[in-house]
Design an enzyme around this catalytic site. Structure first.
Site, PDB file in Angstrom:
ATOM      1  N   LYS A   9       0.864  -1.183   0.000  1.00 23.06           N
ATOM      2  CA  LYS A   9       0.000   0.000   0.000  1.00 23.06           C
ATOM      3  C   LYS A   9       0.898   1.230   0.000  1.00 23.06           C
ATOM      4  CE  LYS A   9      -3.702   2.350   2.557  1.00 23.06           C
ATOM      5  NZ  LYS A   9      -4.576   2.308   3.761  1.00 23.06           N
TER       6      LYS A   9
ATOM      7  N   ARG B  59     -10.824   9.832   1.224  1.00 25.32           N
ATOM      8  CA  ARG B  59     -10.745  10.471   2.545  1.00 25.32           C
ATOM      9  C   ARG B  59     -11.863  11.485   2.742  1.00 25.32           C
ATOM     10  NH1 ARG B  59      -4.119  10.804   2.395  1.00 25.32           N
ATOM     11  NH2 ARG B  59      -3.806   8.576   2.815  1.00 25.32           N
TER      12      ARG B  59
ATOM     13  N   LYS C 297       1.184  10.081   5.765  1.00 31.35           N
ATOM     14  CA  LYS C 297       1.257   8.674   6.178  1.00 31.35           C
ATOM     15  C   LYS C 297       2.509   7.979   5.643  1.00 31.35           C
ATOM     16  CE  LYS C 297      -3.756   8.269   6.675  1.00 31.35           C
ATOM     17  NZ  LYS C 297      -4.930   7.375   6.560  1.00 31.35           N
TER      18      LYS C 297
ATOM     19  N   LYS D 159      -2.149  -1.549  -3.700  1.00 35.49           N
ATOM     20  CA  LYS D 159      -3.000  -0.358  -3.713  1.00 35.49           C
ATOM     21  C   LYS D 159      -2.124   0.880  -3.837  1.00 35.49           C
ATOM     22  CE  LYS D 159      -6.376   2.163  -0.864  1.00 35.49           C
ATOM     23  NZ  LYS D 159      -7.019   2.275   0.461  1.00 35.49           N
TER      24      LYS D 159
ATOM     25  N   TYR E  41     -15.006   0.695  -7.561  1.00 39.52           N
ATOM     26  CA  TYR E  41     -16.298   1.382  -7.416  1.00 39.52           C
ATOM     27  C   TYR E  41     -17.137   1.232  -8.686  1.00 39.52           C
ATOM     28  CZ  TYR E  41     -13.645   3.350  -3.565  1.00 39.52           C
ATOM     29  OH  TYR E  41     -12.866   3.475  -2.434  1.00 39.52           O
TER      30      TYR E  41
END
Length: 431
Positions: free
Chosen positions: A299, A309, A321, A352, A417
């Site tokens: 990731k 987010r 992050k 990802k 999605y």
């Protein structure tokens, strides 16, 4: 020309039925006259069909044997067949040339749709999709501005409706992402393992509405960022450091709470070191040996997560992050994460984002026998939607090509999605 009348109740040939072929009718038609052919009683309407008579009547007793037909061919009396098709003409002005000497012409295997389909190496089907679903405490669905067509679903009704739509087109895998009220967020993310929290309630509701467990798989997200007042995936120390082992302790409790509610696959997305092994151990100790782990193995600290987010209102309050998610510049590092997650008991390994990291998907595919998942993230989704809305892309073609490319790179399943519309398009193409 002879006429053939088909009428119920009349019988001269018990060999024919309502489904008799045109050739079958010709074989029993005499040179002149009308033949009455029976129709089974289930056929309600009589109909008159004109059948072109053959030159000579063919009675059953005069049908030629295979040996006789073969003898004619051997004697040079082959039956007539359609002529050789004419060679298509080139347009006027085409230069006359000597053909290139090429023993291999790859285009030969692409010249027709049938050949292309026969030699297609990669396929995509609804079974390859996992549909991400955003849920919230409200009764009504709420549109997500940065993700046109996506909504935060009311957990009681909107969630159920969306899962029904997905199942109708063969998408039987869903993953849940909660929008948690700010009042329930804390620095340690304790709401993550509340047995009556939003995600456990959603799991129990889905299991109640769709009890056929064989055909419905519920994935969950294991991370603290939706529950953290700091917006990070782990507990934040006062100096801004993300605490690894203490975070893993919380994640284990979260995973067990989700398994207890009925989750089929838990998916740690936090990128803390050692969390896969710790979660596997916690699940086993709690008796959930059959609950799988889909590890977010590679990731990356990507710019493509922005719309997600917004959907969960989970942006970090400070910093980024990068101390736990991977550097987008790194390739070999993914192998380190792969070997660790595999050794710690992961059942599925994820990359990802997906399209910007197709090379990493292929790297994992070539270095593990475990299934590979890839997440076509919110930024990838929104880019295609925006380009299609502006008339720059054909949405259907772009979506299906993007999913095919992710599969071609080596992904077994894709979190997308676009799962429902893509499944609809794929189903329509197969009709």
């Amino acid at each position: 020309m002879a006429g053939v009348t088909m009428a119920a109740g009349c019988g001269v040939s018990q060999a024919l039925s309502a489904g008799a072929s045109h050739e079958g009718l010709r074989r029993i038609a005499p040179a002149f006259g009308t033949v009455v052919v029976p129709i089974p009683s289930r056929c309600k309407v009589s109909r008159r069909v004109k059948v072109e008579a053959i030159a000579e009547p063919i009675a059953k007793s005069t049908v030629r044997t295979i040996e006789e037909c073969e003898a004619d061919v051997v004697a040079g009396n082959a039956p007539a067949a359609p002529p050789v098709p004419a060679k298509p003409k080139a347009p006027e002005g085409t230069p006359r040339i000597s053909p290139l000497v090429m023993p291999a012409r790859p285009r030969r295997n692409r010249r027709s749709a049938a050949l292309r389909a026969a030699f297609q190496e990669t396929t995509v089907s609804p079974a390859n999709f996992i549909l991400p679903l955003f849920v919230h405490e409200g009764e009504q669905n709420a549109p997500i501005g940065a993700m046109p067509g996506c909504q935060r679903l009311g957990w009681r009704h909107g969630l159920i409706d969306e899962v029904y739509k997905a199942r109708d087109v063969g998408v039987n895998n869903v993953v849940l992402f909660p929008k948690v009220p700010d009042a329930l967020k804390s620095s340690t993310g304790d709401e993550a393992y509340n047995p009556d929290g939003l995600v456990p309630r959603c799991i129990r509701l889905l299991k109640d509405k769709f009890p056929d467990l064989v055909s419905q798989v519920i994935y969950t997200d294991v991370a603290l960022d939706p529950y953290s007042s700091d917006g990070h995936d782990g507990i934040v120390r006062e100096d801004g450091v993300i605490m690894n082992d203490e975070t893993v302790h919380q994640l284990c409790k979260q995973a067990v709470a989700q398994a207890q509610a009925g989750a089929d696959v838990v998916s740690p997305s936090d990128m803390m070191d050692g969390r896969v092994g710790a979660i596997r151990n916690a699940l086993d100790l709690a008796g959930y040996h059959d609950v799988s782990i889909m590890a977010y193995t590679a990731k990356y600290a990507s710019a493509f997560y922005g719309p997600f987010r917004e959907a969960l209102d989970s942006n970090p309050r400070f910093g980024d992050k990068k101390t736990y998610q991977m550097n987008p510049a790194n390739y070999r590092e993914a192998l380190i994460e792969t070997r660790l997650d595999e050794a710690e008991g992961a059942d599925i390994l994820m990359v990802k984002p997906a399209m910007p990291y197709l090379d990493v998907i292929r790297l994992l595919r070539d270095n593990t026998a475990l299934p590979i998942s890839a997440y076509q993230v919110s930024g990838e989704y929104s880019m295609i939607k925006a380009a299609a809305a502006a008339g720059m892309l054909d949405e259907k073609k772009a979506v299906l090509e993007s999913l095919l490319s992710i599969r071609r790179a080596g992904a077994d399943v894709i979190l997308t999605y676009f799962a429902i519309p893509a499944a609809q398009w794929l189903c329509a193409e197969r009709i």
